[in-house]
Design a protein around this motif. Structure first.
Motif, mmCIF file in Angstrom:
data_model
loop_
_atom_site.group_PDB
_atom_site.id
_atom_site.type_symbol
_atom_site.label_atom_id
_atom_site.label_comp_id
_atom_site.label_asym_id
_atom_site.label_seq_id
_atom_site.Cartn_x
_atom_site.Cartn_y
_atom_site.Cartn_z
ATOM 1 N N SER A 105 -25.641 -15.127 55.700
ATOM 2 C CA SER A 105 -25.650 -13.740 55.225
ATOM 3 C C SER A 105 -26.500 -12.823 56.085
ATOM 4 O O SER A 105 -26.652 -11.641 55.768
ATOM 5 N N GLY A 106 -27.088 -13.343 57.168
ATOM 6 C CA GLY A 106 -27.962 -12.528 57.995
ATOM 7 C C GLY A 106 -29.357 -12.387 57.443
ATOM 8 O O GLY A 106 -30.149 -11.608 57.965
ATOM 9 N N GLU A 107 -29.696 -13.152 56.422
ATOM 10 C CA GLU A 107 -31.022 -13.119 55.806
ATOM 11 C C GLU A 107 -31.705 -14.462 56.021
ATOM 12 O O GLU A 107 -31.114 -15.509 55.792
ATOM 13 N N LEU A 122 -29.177 -19.616 66.552
ATOM 14 C CA LEU A 122 -30.022 -19.302 65.398
ATOM 15 C C LEU A 122 -30.862 -18.068 65.696
ATOM 16 O O LEU A 122 -31.251 -17.818 66.834
ATOM 17 N N TYR A 123 -31.138 -17.315 64.651
ATOM 18 C CA TYR A 123 -32.124 -16.236 64.730
ATOM 19 C C TYR A 123 -32.598 -15.936 63.318
ATOM 20 O O TYR A 123 -31.929 -16.283 62.335
ATOM 21 N N THR A 124 -33.767 -15.297 63.224
ATOM 22 C CA THR A 124 -34.294 -14.925 61.914
ATOM 23 C C THR A 124 -34.259 -13.418 61.730
ATOM 24 O O THR A 124 -34.356 -12.656 62.685
ATOM 25 N N GLN A 125 -34.104 -13.012 60.471
ATOM 26 C CA GLN A 125 -34.220 -11.604 60.077
ATOM 27 C C GLN A 125 -34.883 -11.574 58.707
ATOM 28 O O GLN A 125 -34.394 -12.186 57.764
ATOM 29 N N TYR A 126 -35.991 -10.838 58.614
ATOM 30 C CA TYR A 126 -36.833 -10.955 57.422
ATOM 31 C C TYR A 126 -36.997 -9.669 56.603
ATOM 32 O O TYR A 126 -37.226 -9.734 55.408
ATOM 33 N N GLU A 127 -36.987 -8.516 57.221
ATOM 34 C CA GLU A 127 -37.378 -7.303 56.502
ATOM 35 C C GLU A 127 -36.423 -7.014 55.346
ATOM 36 O O GLU A 127 -35.211 -7.078 55.536
ATOM 37 N N PRO A 128 -36.942 -6.682 54.128
ATOM 38 C CA PRO A 128 -38.361 -6.571 53.829
ATOM 39 C C PRO A 128 -39.028 -7.858 53.337
ATOM 40 O O PRO A 128 -40.245 -7.948 53.355
ATOM 41 N N ALA A 129 -38.235 -8.869 52.927
ATOM 42 C CA ALA A 129 -38.908 -9.990 52.262
ATOM 43 C C ALA A 129 -38.131 -11.292 52.383
ATOM 44 O O ALA A 129 -37.978 -12.021 51.404
ATOM 45 N N ASP A 130 -37.654 -11.595 53.574
ATOM 46 C CA ASP A 130 -36.889 -12.817 53.737
ATOM 47 C C ASP A 130 -37.551 -13.841 54.642
ATOM 48 O O ASP A 130 -36.948 -14.866 54.960
ATOM 49 N N SER A 131 -38.796 -13.622 55.054
ATOM 50 C CA SER A 131 -39.503 -14.700 55.752
ATOM 51 C C SER A 131 -39.708 -15.880 54.802
ATOM 52 O O SER A 131 -39.790 -17.029 55.245
ATOM 53 N N ARG A 132 -39.747 -15.609 53.512
ATOM 54 C CA ARG A 132 -39.879 -16.685 52.519
ATOM 55 C C ARG A 132 -38.646 -17.579 52.458
ATOM 56 O O ARG A 132 -38.658 -18.617 51.793
ATOM 57 N N ARG A 133 -37.556 -17.186 53.122
ATOM 58 C CA ARG A 133 -36.389 -18.065 53.221
ATOM 59 C C ARG A 133 -36.531 -19.087 54.352
ATOM 60 O O ARG A 133 -35.687 -19.977 54.490
ATOM 61 N N VAL A 134 -37.606 -18.961 55.137
ATOM 62 C CA VAL A 134 -37.842 -19.860 56.263
ATOM 63 C C VAL A 134 -39.157 -20.615 56.113
ATOM 64 O O VAL A 134 -39.263 -21.774 56.503
ATOM 65 N N MET A 135 -40.162 -19.962 55.534
ATOM 66 C CA MET A 135 -41.489 -20.575 55.433
ATOM 67 C C MET A 135 -42.143 -20.139 54.129
ATOM 68 O O MET A 135 -41.873 -19.048 53.609
ATOM 69 N N ALA A 136 -43.012 -20.966 53.607
ATOM 70 C CA ALA A 136 -43.827 -20.552 52.467
ATOM 71 C C ALA A 136 -44.853 -19.535 52.962
ATOM 72 O O ALA A 136 -45.478 -19.734 54.012
ATOM 73 N N CYS A 137 -45.033 -18.432 52.230
ATOM 74 C CA CYS A 137 -45.873 -17.359 52.754
ATOM 75 C C CYS A 137 -46.331 -16.441 51.629
ATOM 76 O O CYS A 137 -45.884 -16.548 50.488
ATOM 77 N N GLU A 261 -23.548 -11.385 64.038
ATOM 78 C CA GLU A 261 -23.487 -11.198 62.584
ATOM 79 C C GLU A 261 -24.783 -10.603 62.040
ATOM 80 O O GLU A 261 -25.317 -11.044 61.019
ATOM 81 N N TYR A 262 -25.256 -9.564 62.707
ATOM 82 C CA TYR A 262 -26.551 -8.979 62.359
ATOM 83 C C TYR A 262 -26.348 -7.844 61.372
ATOM 84 O O TYR A 262 -25.462 -7.002 61.545
ATOM 85 N N ASN A 263 -27.192 -7.783 60.344
ATOM 86 C CA ASN A 263 -27.029 -6.786 59.282
ATOM 87 C C ASN A 263 -27.536 -5.404 59.667
ATOM 88 O O ASN A 263 -27.179 -4.412 59.026
ATOM 89 N N LEU A 264 -28.409 -5.328 60.653
ATOM 90 C CA LEU A 264 -29.058 -4.077 61.014
ATOM 91 C C LEU A 264 -28.637 -3.654 62.408
ATOM 92 O O LEU A 264 -27.901 -4.346 63.099
ATOM 93 N N LEU A 729 -17.830 -17.145 52.954
ATOM 94 C CA LEU A 729 -17.652 -16.035 53.885
ATOM 95 C C LEU A 729 -19.012 -15.581 54.412
ATOM 96 O O LEU A 729 -19.940 -15.356 53.642
ATOM 97 N N SER A 730 -19.113 -15.435 55.724
ATOM 98 C CA SER A 730 -20.343 -14.871 56.282
ATOM 99 C C SER A 730 -20.403 -13.378 55.964
ATOM 100 O O SER A 730 -19.437 -12.793 55.466
ATOM 101 N N ASN A 731 -21.537 -12.776 56.282
ATOM 102 C CA ASN A 731 -21.675 -11.342 56.043
ATOM 103 C C ASN A 731 -20.579 -10.553 56.752
ATOM 104 O O ASN A 731 -19.954 -9.655 56.163
#
Length: 825
Positions: A105-107, A122-137, A261-264, A729-731
């Motif tokens: 989903s790009g998150e 692979l790549y990460t996208q976090y803003e505003p609050a999706d770093s928690r989908r990769v690491m505890a924080c 497949e980037y949301n921004l 389905l992807s984003n």
């Protein structure tokens, strides 16, 4: 409320009781190419001081397998979004072992397979609050720390993060890369990318600074990567910002990576900026497209100071980074690069986003009241970006450009690596300028809505400059004469206004352009004499006043004050002469929107055919190989989905008989084919043949859009259900499916599905990620001829999540405007 939806109050309490020091994140991505693996091991070690015995860490993933606090094993208390921690001491080391999930989903950690070569990226996208989908924080911007990443990945991959590698250990088929620790940053701007990306290196040198530059993309897109152009803009931007901010670039290196497949548009991760691949045109980009990309590069670069170095405390002050970056993107483009028309494009197009958002019932002040993360997600909008940038342009006019930048310099010096609120900036600006910046802030940053400026003549014949919703404006008014068929500026009048009515003396001018030079943020109306003048000679104006006139015409049309028929007549007369690619693309979009939304139903067919003819005639007469020719070709392809009278010309272009000089790139081919499909003149076999020709990621997404665009009830119904029900389905594929459902404006094919929409939106909001749910709620909203269904849902769901209600209310308002403007015709 879901435990995933963090509130401002609880996060403020957490940051008051916890002082975060260091975070170490270990990610094992070695299994990423194996798509049967849905998750990856993620281990986070956090060091912090505590003034409480209990707290929680944020994590959204597959599982949490182990928790230790100060080397003591603890029972895992995990509800799917929060990990409860107790028994804290004054100094703590907490270690969380977990399994995070790959995303489509790009998150979070997005995983993509390139159909061209089968490689995984692979790549990460976090803003505003999706770093928690990769690491505890601690998922909040005011808890900054030094982050150290250790990434295990397949051998041969590029592995990147915010800093440069400190150590690389090679194994059999794998590698382990440990990166240098970051300077203190928030979790949402940490970043990781990994895969067989292709890299072009560069360097920026200034005095004693030597910054390594990198530009990366997928291997199959390398031929479209204009690395030299991108690096040139990057160097120009670093020169410019180093001078005006008087604070050296602090983040060590500067990588820029274009990801699928980037949301921004892009994201300002320090040292590793991510961009959508849409900026890599599969063909010859127009100058406007290159200018837009340069603007985004500079927007993200401005964030290295506004947002990364100094960060808002909470999302209320999101404008402290986004408004400034949006302003700086245009300012730096015009001041430091060859794209000197950046403010022209901003005036006509970017501000249109702000004007639209600011007239919705859900509008909000630039300094917003953001109570939770769901609200924060939806506030990345036209107010925070484009209105904020517009208002900053007015602030620069109010305090002076040098004073503005001196205030910024003092702000960075005072708050480097810290967190701020509105007051922290105002005190610096007021001190350096001597102006009452707080009063200015109350009028512009802390209120919502906008003024409309217009000329009126009272009963005594005296002319008045009238503004609704009065605010203080610093204005320039241009007076133009129509001579020999051309409009020329005779005089410019500079004035300050604050009242509802201000006497003025603008006698004799054929065109009075109220907000000339575009200093302020307001809808500026054209009086009747001015409207007559631009109807005769709009194309003879210089680019910026031309942009302002196009903007004024569009605002008047969508407000129902200028008939849509007259607006379209002006477009047909003057758009073919428009040579600024950015303005032309905006006019194309507005004309198509006006026909689809504001023209009465009984006139749709006539206006759609007339617009298709305009686009074809302009395409046929455009200079071969020009940007205008490309722009008209795209407009023609889009218009051909609504009327089939030019199907032979569309088919001829696909068969190789294109107007001289027109580059027929894959994206244009798909647009033409989709238009033919939507009008019943392309088959599934045609789509299969095209995907054989263009079996790429973009091609596959376009084929989904084309496939579902067929004018058949059964096909559209299957696509509609797939959008809601197919969680694979992807984003991008979801958006393509939705586009297919709506292709050609064929409401008659999907009207029977309206009731199902209102049954599905609440479960979708509760069960899907906010990015996916938002696309469904907006994309499949029923554009019917009445408001009864949506009003019924809103009345019956007063307790629905506020962010979902906001989206539905906004879609209702768009529909209400459509109905209102149609009735006015």
């Amino acid at each position: 409320m879901s435990s995933a939806n963090l509130t401002r109050d609880e996060t403020a309490h957490r940051s008051a009781s916890i002082t975060l020091r260091d975070v170490r994140v270990e990610l094992d991505l070695t299994g990423a190419p194996e798509h049967a693996r849905t998750g990856f091991p993620s281990t986070t070690t956090l060091t912090f001081e505590a003034r409480t015995e209990t707290t929680w860490l944020d994590f959204i993933g597959e599982s949490v397998t182990r928790v230790t606090v100060n080397s003591e094993e603890r029972e895992v208390h995990y509800d799917g979004a929060r990990i409860a921690i107790d028994g804290l001491a004054a100094e703590n080391t907490v270690r969380i072992e977990a399994v995070a999930a790959y995303s489509r989903s790009g998150e979070g950690m997005h995983r993509f397979t390139d159909p061209v070569d089968g490689q995984t990226y692979l790549y990460t996208q976090y803003e505003p609050a999706d770093s928690r989908r990769v690491m505890a924080c601690f998922e909040q911007p005011d808890m900054k720390a030094a982050f150290t990443f250790e990434i295990s990945a397949p051998a041969g991959w590029h592995v990147l993060s915010n800093q440069s590698p400190a150590k690389v250990v090679e194994g059999i088929g794998v590698q382990c890369v440990e990166f240098e620790p970051t300077l203190p940053i928030s979790s949402y701007i940490t970043s990781v990318a990994a895969g067989p990306y292709k890299r072009i290196d560069g360097e920026w040198t200034r005095d004693d600074q030597h910054i390594a530059l990198g530009v990366l993309c997928r291997a199959s897109l390398l031929e479209y990567l204009e690395a030299d152009e991108i690096l040139e803009v990057t160097r120009q931007g670093l020169d410019f910002f180093t001078d005006v901010f008087a604070y050296p670039y602090p983040w060590g290196k500067y990588d820029q990576i274009f990801v699928p497949e980037y949301n921004l548009g892009a994201m300002e991760n320090p040292g590793l900026v991510t961009f959508t691949e849409a900026y890599l045109t599969r063909g010859t980009p127009t100058d406007a497209q290159r200018g837009s990309r340069a603007n985004t590069i500079l927007h993200e670069m401005a964030h290295m100071w506004f947002g990364d170095l100094v960060t808002m405390k909470w999302w209320d002050d999101l404008w402290l980074k986004e408004s400034f970056a949006d302003y700086m993107g245009s300012h730096a483009s015009a001041a430091a690069t060859r794209y000197t028309d950046a403010w022209v494009r901003f005036a006509a197009n970017r501000k249109a986003w702000a004007y639209q958002q600011d007239q919705l019932p859900t509008t909000h002040p630039i300094v917003a009241d953001i109570t939770d993360l769901e609200a924060a997600k939806l506030n990345f909008d036209g107010i925070t970006y484009a209105k904020g940038a517009s208002v900053l342009k007015q602030l620069v006019a109010f305090v002076g450009e040098e004073q503005f930048f001196e205030g910024a310099r003092r702000y960075f010096a005072a708050h480097a690596f810290g967190n701020t609120t509105l007051e922290d900036l105002l005190v610096q600006l007021e001190d350096v300028s001597g102006r009452d910046v707080r009063a200015w802030s109350r009028a512009w940053l802390e209120t919502s809505g906008m003024s409309t400026l217009a000329l009126e003549t009272d009963g005594d014949g005296e002319r008045m400059l009238v503004q609704s919703d009065p605010r203080p404006h610093r204005l320039r008014v241009g007076l133009y004469d129509l001579v020999d068929g051309r409009l020329a500026r005779r005089e410019i009048v500079e004035l300050d206004i604050a009242d509802e009515r201000t006497p003025v003396s603008f006698a004799g001018a054929d065109l009075v352009l109220i907000n000339d030079d575009d200093l302020t943020y307001a809808k500026a109306r054209l009086d009747e004499r001015s409207l007559d003048a631009v109807e005769q000679a709009l194309a003879t104006l210089e680019p910026l006043p031309r942009a302002l006139v196009w903007s004024s015409l569009w605002n008047a049309a969508r407000d129902g004050e200028l008939s849509v028929e007259r607006y379209l007549r002006i477009v047909a007369a003057h758009a073919p002469a428009e040579q600024n690619g950015g303005l032309l693309a905006g006019v194309h979009a507005n004309a198509a929107y006006a026909i689809g939304h504001y023209v009465p139903q009984e006139e749709h067919a006539q206006q759609r055919r007339a617009w298709l003819d305009v686009t074809w005639d302009a395409l046929a007469s455009a200079a071969p190989g020009s940007d205008a020719q490309q722009s008209w070709a795209r407009a023609f392809a889009a218009a051909s989905a609504y009327d089939d009278s030019r199907r032979e010309q569309a088919r001829a272009i696909l068969d190789g008989d294109a107007p001289d000089g027109l580059p027929v790139d894959p994206d244009l081919r798909w647009a033409l084919l989709t238009g033919l499909r939507a009008t019943g003149h392309a088959t599934g076999e045609d789509i299969e043949a095209e995907i054989e020709r263009d079996d790429t990621a973009s091609g596959r997404t376009a084929s989904i859009r084309a496939l579902w665009s067929g004018p058949v009830v059964e096909s559209r119904t299957v696509a509609w259900h797939a959008a809601w029900d197919d969680h694979e389905l992807s984003n991008d594929h979801l958006s393509a499916t939705i586009d297919g459902v709506r292709a050609g404006g064929r409401r008659d094919l999907i009207a029977d599905l309206d009731a199902g929409y209102f049954e599905r939106i609440l479960p979708a909001w509760q069960e899907r990620s906010i990015e996916i749910a938002r696309r469904l709620v907006i994309g499949l909203f029923p554009a019917s001829d009445a408001l009864d269904d949506v009003d019924g849902w809103l009345s019956a769901h007063e307790d629905a999540p506020a962010s979902l209600r906001r989206l539905v209310i906004e879609q209702r308002d768009h529909l209400a405007r459509d109905l209102r403007v149609r009735a006015a015709q």
